[in-house]
Motif scaffolding. Structure first.
Motif, PDB file in Angstrom:
ATOM      1  N   CYS A 177     -44.809 157.566  21.638  1.00 59.51           N
ATOM      2  CA  CYS A 177     -45.251 158.750  20.964  1.00 59.51           C
ATOM      3  C   CYS A 177     -43.629 158.977  20.551  1.00 59.51           C
ATOM      4  CB  CYS A 177     -46.040 159.123  21.194  1.00 59.51           C
ATOM      5  SG  CYS A 177     -46.933 161.140  21.523  1.00 59.51           S
ATOM      6  N   ILE A 178     -43.838 159.229  18.892  1.00 58.44           N
ATOM      7  CA  ILE A 178     -42.536 160.169  18.479  1.00 58.44           C
ATOM      8  C   ILE A 178     -42.311 161.695  19.440  1.00 58.44           C
ATOM      9  CG2 ILE A 178     -41.776 160.576  16.460  1.00 58.44           C
ATOM     10  CD1 ILE A 178     -43.257 158.187  14.796  1.00 58.44           C
ATOM     11  N   ASN A 179     -43.873 162.352  18.590  1.00 53.87           N
ATOM     12  CA  ASN A 179     -44.473 163.725  19.180  1.00 53.87           C
ATOM     13  C   ASN A 179     -45.118 163.840  19.861  1.00 53.87           C
ATOM     14  OD1 ASN A 179     -43.899 166.368  19.646  1.00 53.87           O
ATOM     15  ND2 ASN A 179     -43.226 166.761  17.396  1.00 53.87           N
ATOM     16  N   THR A 180     -45.654 163.802  20.705  1.00 55.88           N
ATOM     17  CA  THR A 180     -47.069 164.746  21.360  1.00 55.88           C
ATOM     18  C   THR A 180     -47.819 165.256  20.617  1.00 55.88           C
ATOM     19  OG1 THR A 180     -45.928 163.798  23.621  1.00 55.88           O
ATOM     20  CG2 THR A 180     -47.718 164.635  24.050  1.00 55.88           C
ATOM     21  N   ASN A 181     -46.990 166.776  21.207  1.00 52.39           N
ATOM     22  CA  ASN A 181     -47.676 167.258  20.317  1.00 52.39           C
ATOM     23  C   ASN A 181     -48.451 167.443  18.665  1.00 52.39           C
ATOM     24  OD1 ASN A 181     -48.483 169.177  22.578  1.00 52.39           O
ATOM     25  ND2 ASN A 181     -46.217 170.240  21.508  1.00 52.39           N
ATOM     26  N   ALA A 182     -47.415 166.171  17.735  1.00 50.94           N
ATOM     27  CA  ALA A 182     -47.452 166.035  16.870  1.00 50.94           C
ATOM     28  C   ALA A 182     -49.166 165.305  16.441  1.00 50.94           C
ATOM     29  CB  ALA A 182     -46.531 165.893  15.930  1.00 50.94           C
ATOM     30  N   GLU A 183     -48.500 164.132  17.551  1.00 50.78           N
ATOM     31  CA  GLU A 183     -49.535 163.115  17.996  1.00 50.78           C
ATOM     32  C   GLU A 183     -50.912 163.765  17.453  1.00 50.78           C
ATOM     33  OE1 GLU A 183     -50.172 159.379  17.576  1.00 50.78           O
ATOM     34  OE2 GLU A 183     -47.558 159.419  17.589  1.00 50.78           O
ATOM     35  N   ILE A 184     -51.250 164.928  18.960  1.00 49.86           N
ATOM     36  CA  ILE A 184     -52.254 164.773  19.021  1.00 49.86           C
ATOM     37  C   ILE A 184     -52.846 166.280  17.551  1.00 49.86           C
ATOM     38  CG2 ILE A 184     -53.946 166.887  19.965  1.00 49.86           C
ATOM     39  CD1 ILE A 184     -51.262 166.137  22.579  1.00 49.86           C
ATOM     40  N   LEU A 185     -52.410 166.964  16.986  1.00 52.05           N
ATOM     41  CA  LEU A 185     -52.553 166.831  15.862  1.00 52.05           C
ATOM     42  C   LEU A 185     -53.209 165.840  14.756  1.00 52.05           C
ATOM     43  CD1 LEU A 185     -53.388 169.339  13.788  1.00 52.05           C
ATOM     44  CD2 LEU A 185     -50.934 169.626  13.406  1.00 52.05           C
TER      45      LEU A 185
END
Length: 152
Positions: A37-45
């Motif tokens: 995952c590149i960025n977990t928080n951005a991926e969830i969004l």
């Protein structure tokens, strides 16, 4: 959904969304996986935004497809660019492929929506071709039963 291409774009979007959901969950649980995952928080969004865009694409809303394309290019594009610039290795090849597929899928979805908006749809029903000619009209015999029986 009017054509096979519309249906396939929607199905591939959904399959890719499920794949990214799995990658995000595995990354959040810190389990080793070939794709990261590149960025977990951005991926969830992005997953929530993609879910809304999938619904819009199934309803053939052009804005949903455009938002989907912009979001995927903004998220996967810089990662693809930096990985390609750094050079391809066996460790990064899977992530480069996933990023490339994401951008190509988003572009295909937008093009499919735009093309399907300009496509002409026939006003006729699917079986009108059969009943248009007098050749296929049913000729009744004088002995034919002309009663319309109904069973309730």
């Amino acid at each position: 959904m009017e054509s096979v291409g519309d249906f396939l774009c929607g199905i591939f979007m959904t399959m890719y969304w499920i794949f990214r959901l799995i990658v995000t969950a595995i990354s959040y649980l810190q389990i080793e996986f070939p794709f990261e995952c590149i960025n977990t928080n951005a991926e969830i969004l992005l997953l929530f935004l993609t879910l809304i865009c999938i619904i819009c694409v199934f309803k053939r809303v052009t804005v949903g497809g455009i938002i989907y394309f912009i979001a995927y290019c903004a998220y996967f594009g810089p990662d693809l660019f930096t990985r390609m610039k750094a050079g391809l290795t066996s460790d990064t090849m899977g992530n480069v492929m996933v990023d490339f597929i994401a951008i190509i899928l988003a572009a295909a979805v937008v093009l499919n929506i735009i093309i399907s908006k300009t496509r002409k749809v026939s006003n006729k029903k699917g079986t009108d071709w059969f009943y248009q000619g007098e050749k296929y009209d049913r000729e009744l015999d004088e002995r034919a039963d002309k009663n319309n029986y109904r069973i309730y």
